[in-house]
Write a protein that holds these residues in place. Structure first.
Motif, PDB file in Angstrom:
ATOM      1  N   HIS A 151      38.434  47.002  32.819  1.00  0.00           N
ATOM      2  CA  HIS A 151      37.439  46.602  33.801  1.00  0.00           C
ATOM      3  C   HIS A 151      38.057  45.613  34.784  1.00  0.00           C
ATOM      4  CE1 HIS A 151      37.440  43.488  30.723  1.00  0.00           C
ATOM      5  NE2 HIS A 151      36.995  42.655  31.650  1.00  0.00           N
ATOM      6  N   LYS A 152      37.293  45.264  35.812  1.00  0.00           N
ATOM      7  CA  LYS A 152      37.736  44.237  36.747  1.00  0.00           C
ATOM      8  C   LYS A 152      36.527  43.459  37.238  1.00  0.00           C
ATOM      9  CE  LYS A 152      37.802  47.251  40.850  1.00  0.00           C
ATOM     10  NZ  LYS A 152      38.619  47.719  41.996  1.00  0.00           N
ATOM     11  N   HIS A 153      36.794  42.324  37.883  1.00  0.00           N
ATOM     12  CA  HIS A 153      35.747  41.452  38.418  1.00  0.00           C
ATOM     13  C   HIS A 153      35.942  41.270  39.916  1.00  0.00           C
ATOM     14  CE1 HIS A 153      34.870  40.341  34.231  1.00  0.00           C
ATOM     15  NE2 HIS A 153      36.172  40.157  34.080  1.00  0.00           N
ATOM     16  N   ASP A 154      36.438  42.278  40.590  1.00  0.00           N
ATOM     17  CA  ASP A 154      36.721  42.164  42.020  1.00  0.00           C
ATOM     18  C   ASP A 154      35.439  42.008  42.815  1.00  0.00           C
ATOM     19  OD1 ASP A 154      39.555  44.444  42.342  1.00  0.00           O
ATOM     20  OD2 ASP A 154      39.315  42.555  41.290  1.00  0.00           O
ATOM     21  N   GLU A 160      36.320  37.963  50.588  1.00  0.00           N
ATOM     22  CA  GLU A 160      36.201  37.216  49.346  1.00  0.00           C
ATOM     23  C   GLU A 160      37.201  37.752  48.324  1.00  0.00           C
ATOM     24  OE1 GLU A 160      32.325  36.892  47.737  1.00  0.00           O
ATOM     25  OE2 GLU A 160      31.570  35.651  49.362  1.00  0.00           O
ATOM     26  N   SER A 161      37.702  36.857  47.499  1.00  0.00           N
ATOM     27  CA  SER A 161      38.694  37.236  46.503  1.00  0.00           C
ATOM     28  C   SER A 161      38.021  37.641  45.204  1.00  0.00           C
ATOM     29  CB  SER A 161      39.634  36.053  46.243  1.00  0.00           C
ATOM     30  OG  SER A 161      38.903  34.969  45.715  1.00  0.00           O
ATOM     31  N   ALA A 162      38.807  38.220  44.298  1.00  0.00           N
ATOM     32  CA  ALA A 162      38.332  38.528  42.960  1.00  0.00           C
ATOM     33  C   ALA A 162      38.183  37.247  42.151  1.00  0.00           C
ATOM     34  CB  ALA A 162      39.322  39.461  42.275  1.00  0.00           C
ATOM     35  N   LEU A 163      37.470  37.342  41.042  1.00  0.00           N
ATOM     36  CA  LEU A 163      37.508  36.252  40.082  1.00  0.00           C
ATOM     37  C   LEU A 163      38.935  36.107  39.559  1.00  0.00           C
ATOM     38  CD1 LEU A 163      34.326  36.694  37.838  1.00  0.00           C
ATOM     39  CD2 LEU A 163      34.774  34.875  39.484  1.00  0.00           C
ATOM     40  N   GLU A 164      39.434  34.893  39.555  1.00  0.00           N
ATOM     41  CA  GLU A 164      40.757  34.602  39.009  1.00  0.00           C
ATOM     42  C   GLU A 164      40.601  34.344  37.518  1.00  0.00           C
ATOM     43  OE1 GLU A 164      41.717  32.149  43.127  1.00  0.00           O
ATOM     44  OE2 GLU A 164      41.384  31.104  41.222  1.00  0.00           O
ATOM     45  N   ARG A 202      43.803  39.928  39.890  1.00  0.00           N
ATOM     46  CA  ARG A 202      43.068  41.067  40.445  1.00  0.00           C
ATOM     47  C   ARG A 202      43.342  42.275  39.550  1.00  0.00           C
ATOM     48  NH1 ARG A 202      47.453  39.708  42.763  1.00  0.00           N
ATOM     49  NH2 ARG A 202      49.199  41.177  42.937  1.00  0.00           N
ATOM     50  N   GLY A 203      42.642  43.346  39.825  1.00  0.00           N
ATOM     51  CA  GLY A 203      42.935  44.626  39.205  1.00  0.00           C
ATOM     52  C   GLY A 203      42.265  44.828  37.864  1.00  0.00           C
ATOM     53  N   TRP A 204      42.505  45.996  37.274  1.00  0.00           N
ATOM     54  CA  TRP A 204      41.945  46.359  35.974  1.00  0.00           C
ATOM     55  C   TRP A 204      42.676  45.614  34.873  1.00  0.00           C
ATOM     56  CZ3 TRP A 204      37.812  49.026  37.192  1.00  0.00           C
ATOM     57  CH2 TRP A 204      37.826  49.897  38.290  1.00  0.00           C
ATOM     58  N   HIS A 205      41.942  45.141  33.875  1.00  0.00           N
ATOM     59  CA  HIS A 205      42.575  44.531  32.719  1.00  0.00           C
ATOM     60  C   HIS A 205      41.918  45.038  31.448  1.00  0.00           C
ATOM     61  CE1 HIS A 205      39.790  41.770  34.714  1.00  0.00           C
ATOM     62  NE2 HIS A 205      39.406  41.338  33.524  1.00  0.00           N
TER      63      HIS A 205
END
Length: 260
Positions: A151-154, A160-164, A202-205
């Motif tokens: 999943h990701k939190h972009d 706006e940036s993704a959640l870091e 960023r991205g899928w983790h």
């Protein structure tokens, strides 16, 4: 001592320190709101004339713990014996220092079968007030996968940036685990051991893979321009969730206490 700052990570919001203490430790929060989370041991936390006694725990697999919140622009003194995580996030608002009791931490069992895991939602948007900081704990029995489907939190808003996101790992015994992070410009499959940190800008983790015989713990620390835990599954693997309805939750869960 583990130290991740926005500057060292090359991003804008999230940070983490993990400290081993045998006595007092005083620090300035500066632009950050912070938590003091016992990983192993107990302590007192002093901030703005208030003192919070944290009972703590034997280790991260013994159950949830109480914790303390301190705002930006504050002096904090932690006095105790043990190992403590200090998640941080750049904050624009100054909230009051507070105590978070272990009894108030919602414990959630997610997934089923070999995807069963436990989530301690101690500082998520719907459980504890903060300006930007989001934090939770995930515990995975040996042989299981968590953070799965990937999943990701972009953020979807232009500019706006993704959640870091920071993953801090502990593994029961002397075992290892594995963490996957991928996307158009990132491709990581890392072996992790106790005390290791993986940064996810960023991205899928996912998945986070616990090797058979070795239970896995990780602390998630997240922050971004908005305190919103927006989760989107990788469409290629989202179908996995439908398989859980026919499987029981792993009977080794929960660790340390009953589910609320």
């Amino acid at each position: 001592m583990t130290v991740v700052t926005p500057s060292s990570a090359g991003w804008a919001y999230s940070g983490l320190r993990v400290v081993e203490l045998s006595g007092p430790h005083t620090f300035e929060t500066g632009d950050d709101e912070v938590l003091v989370l016992p990983l192993a041991g107990s302590c007192t936390v002093e901030c703005d004339g208030l003192t919070f006694a944290l009972e703590g725990r034997k280790d991260v697999f013994a159950g949830v713990t109480d914790f303390a919140y301190a705002p930006r622009d504050a002096t904090v003194t932690v006095t105790g014996e043990g190992r403590f995580a200090i998640p941080t996030a750049r904050a624009s608002r100054r909230l009051a220092p507070r105590y978070g009791p272990a009894s108030g931490v919602p414990v959630e069992l997610r997934g089923a079968g070999s995807c069963s895991r436990q989530v301690n939602n101690f500082c998520t948007p719907d459980t504890f007030a903060a300006d930007r900081l989001i934090a939770c704990e995930v515990l995975t029995p040996g042989g299981n996968w968590s953070s799965y489907p990937p999943h990701k939190h972009d953020e979807e808003r232009p500019g706006e940036s993704a959640l870091e996101e920071i993953y801090y790992f502990e593994v029961r015994g002397s075992g290892m685990a594995y963490q996957r992070v991928y996307g158009p410009d990132i491709d990581v499959l890392a072996e992790v051991r106790g005390g290791d940190v993986v940064l996810i800008p960023r991205g899928w983790h996912g998945p986070s893979m616990a090797a058979p015989g070795y239970d896995l713990y990780y602390l998630n620390v997240m922050a971004g321009p908005r305190r919103a835990w927006e989760i989107c599954d990788d469409p290629a693997h989202a179908w996995i969730r439908d398989t859980w309805t026919a499987q029981p939750v792993d009977p080794r869960l929960p660790f340390g206490r009953t589910v609320q």
